[in-house]
Scaffold this motif. Structure first.
Motif, PDB file in Angstrom:
ATOM      1  N   TYR A 172      -8.599 -76.975 -69.044  1.00  0.00           N
ATOM      2  CA  TYR A 172      -9.926 -77.511 -68.791  1.00  0.00           C
ATOM      3  C   TYR A 172     -10.791 -77.372 -70.042  1.00  0.00           C
ATOM      4  CZ  TYR A 172      -8.868 -77.606 -63.799  1.00  0.00           C
ATOM      5  OH  TYR A 172      -8.310 -77.879 -62.576  1.00  0.00           O
ATOM      6  N   THR A 173     -11.716 -78.317 -70.177  1.00  0.00           N
ATOM      7  CA  THR A 173     -12.684 -78.223 -71.261  1.00  0.00           C
ATOM      8  C   THR A 173     -13.655 -77.081 -70.994  1.00  0.00           C
ATOM      9  OG1 THR A 173     -14.138 -79.804 -70.149  1.00  0.00           O
ATOM     10  CG2 THR A 173     -12.600 -80.691 -71.786  1.00  0.00           C
ATOM     11  N   ALA A 174     -14.438 -76.712 -71.995  1.00  0.00           N
ATOM     12  CA  ALA A 174     -15.504 -75.720 -71.853  1.00  0.00           C
ATOM     13  C   ALA A 174     -16.836 -76.389 -72.149  1.00  0.00           C
ATOM     14  CB  ALA A 174     -15.272 -74.540 -72.791  1.00  0.00           C
ATOM     15  N   LEU A 175     -17.888 -75.767 -71.695  1.00  0.00           N
ATOM     16  CA  LEU A 175     -19.238 -76.290 -71.912  1.00  0.00           C
ATOM     17  C   LEU A 175     -20.008 -75.316 -72.789  1.00  0.00           C
ATOM     18  CD1 LEU A 175     -21.255 -78.560 -71.122  1.00  0.00           C
ATOM     19  CD2 LEU A 175     -22.027 -77.055 -69.283  1.00  0.00           C
ATOM     20  N   LEU A 176     -20.678 -75.839 -73.812  1.00  0.00           N
ATOM     21  CA  LEU A 176     -21.402 -75.031 -74.792  1.00  0.00           C
ATOM     22  C   LEU A 176     -22.837 -75.520 -74.869  1.00  0.00           C
ATOM     23  CD1 LEU A 176     -21.119 -72.897 -77.139  1.00  0.00           C
ATOM     24  CD2 LEU A 176     -20.608 -74.837 -78.635  1.00  0.00           C
ATOM     25  N   LEU A 177     -23.778 -74.579 -74.916  1.00  0.00           N
ATOM     26  CA  LEU A 177     -25.197 -74.935 -74.971  1.00  0.00           C
ATOM     27  C   LEU A 177     -25.947 -73.992 -75.903  1.00  0.00           C
ATOM     28  CD1 LEU A 177     -24.347 -74.593 -71.615  1.00  0.00           C
ATOM     29  CD2 LEU A 177     -26.165 -76.288 -71.563  1.00  0.00           C
ATOM     30  N   PRO A 178     -26.896 -74.493 -76.706  1.00  0.00           N
ATOM     31  CA  PRO A 178     -27.780 -73.593 -77.461  1.00  0.00           C
ATOM     32  C   PRO A 178     -28.722 -72.904 -76.477  1.00  0.00           C
ATOM     33  CG  PRO A 178     -27.834 -75.852 -78.319  1.00  0.00           C
ATOM     34  CD  PRO A 178     -27.173 -75.891 -76.992  1.00  0.00           C
ATOM     35  N   TYR A 215     -22.750 -79.535 -74.792  1.00  0.00           N
ATOM     36  CA  TYR A 215     -21.703 -79.987 -75.701  1.00  0.00           C
ATOM     37  C   TYR A 215     -20.355 -79.585 -75.105  1.00  0.00           C
ATOM     38  CZ  TYR A 215     -25.690 -80.337 -78.774  1.00  0.00           C
ATOM     39  OH  TYR A 215     -26.917 -80.662 -79.295  1.00  0.00           O
ATOM     40  N   THR A 216     -19.421 -80.499 -75.105  1.00  0.00           N
ATOM     41  CA  THR A 216     -18.116 -80.205 -74.537  1.00  0.00           C
ATOM     42  C   THR A 216     -17.156 -79.729 -75.620  1.00  0.00           C
ATOM     43  OG1 THR A 216     -16.282 -81.066 -73.237  1.00  0.00           O
ATOM     44  CG2 THR A 216     -17.287 -82.587 -74.782  1.00  0.00           C
ATOM     45  N   VAL A 217     -16.395 -78.702 -75.299  1.00  0.00           N
ATOM     46  CA  VAL A 217     -15.355 -78.168 -76.174  1.00  0.00           C
ATOM     47  C   VAL A 217     -14.020 -78.706 -75.667  1.00  0.00           C
ATOM     48  CG1 VAL A 217     -14.204 -76.075 -76.995  1.00  0.00           C
ATOM     49  CG2 VAL A 217     -16.689 -76.093 -76.665  1.00  0.00           C
ATOM     50  N   SER A 218     -13.222 -79.256 -76.554  1.00  0.00           N
ATOM     51  CA  SER A 218     -11.961 -79.884 -76.166  1.00  0.00           C
ATOM     52  C   SER A 218     -11.046 -78.900 -75.451  1.00  0.00           C
ATOM     53  CB  SER A 218     -11.247 -80.446 -77.399  1.00  0.00           C
ATOM     54  OG  SER A 218     -10.778 -79.385 -78.212  1.00  0.00           O
TER      55      SER A 218
END
Length: 335
Positions: free
Chosen positions: A108-114, A122-125
């Motif tokens: 699964y992808t991951a989710l990244l946020l400031p 922002y999605t992490v592959s």
């Protein structure tokens, strides 16, 4: 709570933008520590890897930086559960806070946020998310073949000229000031979408002053001014101006400082061909400046000095500082 696993594929299918991430380039070499805290969200069936942990291992920092640099912006409203908060601590004390949603389950992808702008996702592959979860939830190791690929480079024995500058328009003399790699490595990375993807030179550098026949007139080792290993991701030109009013040309050399700015040191070229660093009180590590000119910038001149500016994430505004020459060093001028 499983809704993140259902929401992300939909978001990626219809809302994913093709833009680069908005963090700027995250340079793993400048990060000294990653501080991460974990909170198990209600409904998630996963093993808590830790409550809080400080990562200083270079492999973890490189993997996290690569995941951030290749992340892609998601447009639209977000609905997510965040189970990690982490802080990037840079060598100069600068900090950046982020939020990460990463499940234990592979694929699964991951989710990244400031942290300051948690509505911007922002999605992490899957590939990079699996690397991260292996380090965070697993045994902490990455297959050797991936490590070797990440470290692939060519060792160089210089001099290799990264910046060649004709001085006749500056001093009237038919001379050249060159910035050269003496010992280090050259590498290429075309897989990343970061602004610094492509070619790069890193290692020990010097400034070399020559005449038009190539005779060396003087040299200056940049390790005298930069304690960290230097890295340049492009060929560039030095920007000259006289900031202290002594009639000698001054110039800046910069390195990555944070996602918003570069750190610049200031140097001067004397009539006897010697080169020295100009001291700046209160800015021993360098001038933090937000500019697209990553490696040399022409400063905004003022009466008796110059002015710098950078964007402060925590304050949400541009910070300006004026400096004035006091006869031996630059110091902050009164507003």
């Amino acid at each position: 709570m499983k809704r993140l696993l259902l929401i992300l594929p939909v978001l990626l299918a219809v809302l994913l933008s093709g833009c680069q991430n908005a963090f700027g380039y995250i340079n793993a070499r400048w990060i000294s520590e990653v501080s991460m805290t974990y909170k198990n969200m209600q409904g998630r069936q996963e093993t808590a890897p830790f409550e809080s942990r400080q990562f200083t291992d270079s492999e973890f920092i490189r993997t996290l930086a690569s995941a951030m640099n290749t992340s892609k912006r998601i447009s639209g409203d977000l609905d997510y559960d965040a189970n990690f908060n982490f802080t990037l601590l840079y060598g100069d004390g600068y900090k950046e806070d982020y939020i990460l949603s990463l499940t234990e389950q592979e694929g699964y992808t991951a989710l990244l946020l400031p942290a300051e702008h948690s509505s911007n996702g922002y999605t992490v592959s899957v590939k990079n998310a699996d690397k991260l979860r292996k380090l965070i939830f697993g045994d902490g190791s990455i297959p050797a073949v991936q490590t070797e690929a990440a470290e692939a480079s060519v060792d160089t024995q210089g001099p290799v000229t990264v910046s060649r500058n004709e001085l006749s328009p500056v001093t009237g003399q038919n001379e050249f000031l060159n910035l050269q790699l003496l010992k280090g490595s050259y590498r290429e990375d075309w897989s990343s979408s970061s602004p610094l993807a492509g070619r790069s030179w890193s290692g020990q550098f010097r400034l070399e002053l020559t005449d038009e026949q190539g005779k060396i007139l003087n040299t200056f080792g940049l390790s005298q001014a930069f304690p960290e290993e230097l890295r340049f991701g492009d060929l560039f030109q030095l920007q000259f101006a006289d900031y202290n009013g002594d009639g000698n040309p001054d110039f800046t050399i910069g390195q990555y400082g944070s996602g918003n700015a570069s750190l610049f040191k200031l140097f001067t070229l004397h009539p006897d061909h010697s080169i020295s660093e100009l001291q700046i009180k209160g800015a021993a590590s360098g001038l933090l400046i937000s500019t697209p000119d990553r490696y040399s910038v022409k400063l905004e001149r003022t009466d008796g000095g110059f002015r710098t500016s950078y964007y402060d994430n925590s304050a949400g505004k541009q910070i300006e500082t004026a400096y004035r020459w006091n006869g031996s060093a630059f110091e902050e001028a009164a507003p």
